[in-house]
Design an enzyme around this catalytic site. Structure first.
Site, mmCIF file in Angstrom:
data_model
loop_
_atom_site.group_PDB
_atom_site.id
_atom_site.type_symbol
_atom_site.label_atom_id
_atom_site.label_comp_id
_atom_site.label_asym_id
_atom_site.label_seq_id
_atom_site.Cartn_x
_atom_site.Cartn_y
_atom_site.Cartn_z
ATOM 1 C CG ASP A 18 36.065 33.071 72.071
ATOM 2 O OD1 ASP A 18 35.239 33.829 72.623
ATOM 3 O OD2 ASP A 18 35.741 31.960 71.625
HETATM 4 C C1 BGC Z 1 32.385 32.211 72.614
HETATM 5 C C2 BGC Z 1 32.321 33.103 71.395
HETATM 6 C C3 BGC Z 1 31.488 34.324 71.682
HETATM 7 C C4 BGC Z 1 32.059 35.037 72.877
HETATM 8 C C5 BGC Z 1 31.328 36.314 73.219
HETATM 9 C C6 BGC Z 1 32.721 32.966 73.878
HETATM 10 O O1 BGC Z 1 32.480 32.195 74.998
HETATM 11 O O2 BGC Z 1 33.326 31.179 72.387
HETATM 12 O O3 BGC Z 1 31.795 32.385 70.312
HETATM 13 O O4 BGC Z 1 31.454 35.135 70.557
HETATM 14 O O5 BGC Z 1 31.992 34.173 73.996
HETATM 15 O O6 BGC Z 1 30.080 36.083 73.730
#
Ligand code: BGC
Length: 757
Positions: free
Chosen positions: A275
């Site tokens: 993530d």
């Molecule tokens: C989120 C993810 C997301 C990623 C990219 C993170 O803050 O938890 O779900 O895919 O950002 O935008």
């Protein structure tokens, strides 16, 4: 040898490279890459203003990035791609990635709403459209579907998933993967999907986003893993490791999750991305000593690509040079990423035709799909005195509430980065439905978060100055006055889009702001009132559930949401959605889910002790619940006899075998409508205590008035077995089961099932 493959939904015939061809091309690439370029492939860089560090162009030119995220501009994609394929040392194309969660330009209902359709084809078709638009824009990879089981409505990210149940969640997971990726990875007009956030993220302590999670293996295996395993089986190309600590090991440094389960047990062949910033966060979370340790532990645990934290490029090469990290671990991760690029055809076609998006987003069938998906996602919670559907002959209506004309709330949470909301609001939908009528509108007092979010920086709405108390009071009085003048009032209440989603947990599930006060005041006028809810999580609407005659849960229904609401309110569509998550009476009851184990003092028993002395411990609306404008009966539940038994041993099945369960559903009302027939099981005794009910089959059927359909479910070892704490493995016990079939998780139509050796 190339096989010719024609995908079921694809017009084009593509040469699909064989496993061996992909492997050979990948090996050839790996063989000529420097260590720095290999690390580059494991690096995803953010191209948004809020990301600090070197300019993306400079990184890409040196071969320092395998993927780019947080960019949404076809021209820029092509410009960056040119640097990668023409100027970087190994000329490897970039993968462009973005969160396309429920639509790219045509926004579909949020995933929680799509799960309310209990129709996986809704989710598949939605994500097919999302993929077609996203790919036309130049994106190759989306960070979806989000597969976290969420049993705590306080947790804001409940909006992104399919709710509380692993069986429904698994069905929605495979459907979304099929929608995004098509019949094979690399299919035209599709994108690579990403199963996230692996795993357990939805069980954050207290529903507080990012908080640690403690889940025993029995819950991980029986409840939290199934949607992920379904996605892996459906061929999802990538996984995303979650942020939070799982049993004291951050998910992005968790070898049990990322290697033991994902690779060794499930045989996942794609790659894992962390993530955002999660590799660097291993230090913040008190797990890794420093960035070098974080890079080492994340990669060793199984995170192939570092999303935006810049930790891999800073440390991996040094770790190899110092002999701390074996180059083979890097090569293995690089191979997985390159294999996806090969399969996606990026080496043959790295660029995107800049005129394509405009043609694709203009397709009327996309809006039509979004409208249908929204209709099928809505759940009718109450309809006293058959107030709904309303007559189209109405001449004088008021549409009241802060969300009635809000495009943000209609399109909902997790808007695509850089997207400008363009929804048909409920007000506009009703006005379009009743062109000749007087349809007045007053928003009433605004609602807003008490505590702002970091994400507000990306949301222009959040920058508006809040109303003063005097302005709010004037808006309140104006709304009441307007309601007083109308024959029927539609109140559109709920939550703003930024009240659910990431970092949007809530302590209370009440209607925020002065909405309930406004609702009470309007209802007191004595007019017929319909409450339309726009929200990304279950809300505690106990007062409304007793005092407002009609309540429609519209969730965050997407670009065509207002039309879909009007279709339902005026009877052009008959609601057939069902709740994928229970509505608790209070936020403090969370987590509250139907698949709980029995206690020693079950409801209804002689020694029953209430759980709470200050309120009912059961949901306001149970899992699986939803009404229709017609009525249904479900009867004639039958279980086939096991082959080994002749008559005397009753209905049953042998361990390892399958049995058919059938029931008849009849539309007993006046209009065509949909029922979702649901099958629940309970194992009465065995190696472990099992939940008092578990969903193991469902089917949404459309029936004409008077029509009867026999619904068939099959129960086999996958449905009747479970992961056992006592045995420490998957088991199928030869035990007795209760079965119930009905229209929600309180179904009463019962049969026995014996599982025999
Ligand atoms: C989120 C993810 C997301 C990623 C990219 C993170 O803050 O938890 O779900 O895919 O950002 O935008």
């Amino acid at each position: 040898m190339s096989k010719k493959i024609t995908g079921a939904t694809e017009k084009a015939t593509l040469p699909l490279p064989s496993e061996a061809e992909v492997a050979a091309r990948v090996e050839a690439l790996v063989g000529r890459m420097s260590l720095e370029e290999k690390v580059g492939q494991l690096t995803q860089i953010g191209a948004a203003d809020f990301v600090q560090g070197p300019k993306p162009e400079d990184v890409i030119r040196k071969g320092g990035a395998g993927s780019v995220l947080w960019l949404n501009d076809t021209k820029q994609f092509n410009a960056l791609q040119k640097l990668a394929v023409e100027e970087s040392p190994s000329k490897i194309p970039l993968l462009f990635a973005l969160d396309v969660i429920h639509g790219y330009r045509t926004i579909f209902p949020v995933p929680l709403a799509m799960a309310s359709s209990w129709d996986p084809s809704v989710a598949e078709r939605a994500q097919t459209v999302a993929a077609r638009e996203a790919r036309a824009a130049g994106l190759h990879w989306t960070f979806g579907p989000m597969l976290d089981i969420a049993r705590d409505a306080r947790w804001g990210r409940i909006v992104e998933g399919a709710g509380e149940d692993p069986f429904l969640g698994a069905a929605m997971a495979s459907a979304q993967v099929r929608g995004f990726q098509g019949p094979f990875l690399g299919a035209p007009d599709r994108v690579v999907a990403c199963a996230k956030h692996f795993a357990g993220y939805g069980a954050a302590d207290g529903g507080r986003d990012y908080d640690p999670v403690y889940l025993p293996e029995v819950l991980l295996r029986n409840v939290y893993f199934p949607p992920f395993e379904a996605a892996a089986k459906a061929g999802v190309g990538t996984f995303m490791s979650a942020y939070m600590d799982l049993n004291d090991v951050p998910a992005s440094g968790n070898r049990f999750l990322l290697r033991d389960v994902l690779r060794d047990e499930w045989g996942f062949q794609g790659f894992v991305v962390s993530d955002a910033f999660a590799v660097a966060s291993l230090v913040t979370q008190g797990f890794a000593r420093d960035g070098r340790d974080a890079a080492f532990r994340a990669l060793s645990a199984g995170v192939d690509m570092d999303m935006a934290s810049n930790t891999y490029p800073q440390h991996l090469a040094g770790l190899v040079q110092d002999g701390k990290l074996d180059l083979t671990v890097i090569d293995e991760a690089v191979r997985r990423i390159l294999a996806i690029k090969v399969r996606m055809g990026l080496f043959e076609q790295p660029y995107t035709d800049e005129s394509k998006l405009a043609q694709v987003i203009a397709l009327p069938e996309h809006r039509q799909e979004a409208r249908l998906a929204a209709q099928r996602s809505m759940v009718l919670l109450r309809n006293e005195g058959r107030l709904l559907p309303l007559a189209k002959s109405l001449k004088n209506m008021a549409v009241i509430g802060p969300l009635a004309d809000s495009m943000e709330a209609t399109e909902g949470s997790w808007m695509v980065f850089g997207h400008t909301p363009a929804a048909v609001t409920v007000l506009k939908g009703i006005r379009a439905k009743l062109p000749g009528a007087r349809v007045e509108y007053a928003p009433g007092p605004e609602i807003g978060r008490d505590i702002p979010s970091w994400f507000d920086a990306l949301n222009p709405e959040a920058k508006k100055a809040p109303q003063t108390p005097e302005q709010a009071e004037a808006a309140f009085q104006m709304a009441v006055a307007m309601a007083r003048d109308a024959d029927v009032v539609v109140m559109v209440l709920g939550e703003n889009a930024d009240m659910a989603g990431e970092a949007a947990s809530r302590a209370s599930l009440d209607l925020p702001g002065r909405q309930e006060e406004l609702l009470k005041t309007v209802v007191a006028l004595g007019k017929p009132v319909v409450l339309v809810l726009l929200n990304g999580r279950p809300l505690s609407i106990g007062w409304a559930a007793e005092n407002v005659p009609a309540i429609l849960e519209a969730w965050e229904p997407g670009s065509e949401g207002g039309h879909a609401v009007a279709d339902i309110l005026f009877g052009d569509a008959n609601p057939g959605g069902k709740l994928p998550v229970a509505f608790p009476r209070k936020g403090s009851h969370a987590p509250l889910y139907y698949a709980r184990n029995l206690t020693h003092s079950p409801e209804g028993s002689m020694m029953y002790n209430p759980r709470y002395w200050d309120g009912l411990p059961v949901p306001l609306y149970p899992f699986g619940f939803g009404l229709s404008y017609t009525t249904f009966s479900i009867a004639n539940l039958k279980v086939a006899a096991p082959q080994a038994c002749t008559g005397a041993c009753g209905p049953g099945v042998k361990v390892g075998g399958s049995v058919a369960v059938t029931a008849d559903v009849t539309n007993t009302g006046p209009v065509v409508g949909d029922e979702v027939v649901q099958l629940y099981i309970h194992q009465k005794a065995g190696s472990d205590s099992r939940p008092m009910r578990e969903l193991k089959g469902f089917e949404r059927v459309t029936l004409e008035p008077g029509e009867t359909r026999t619904v068939i479910f099959v129960l086999g070892p996958a449905e009747l077995g479970h992961w056992s704490t006592n045995a420490g493995k998957w088991v199928q016990d030869a035990e007795d089961f209760d079965l119930w079939v009905g229209a929600d998780s309180l179904a009463t139509l019962h049969a026995d099932l014996a599982v025999v050796r």
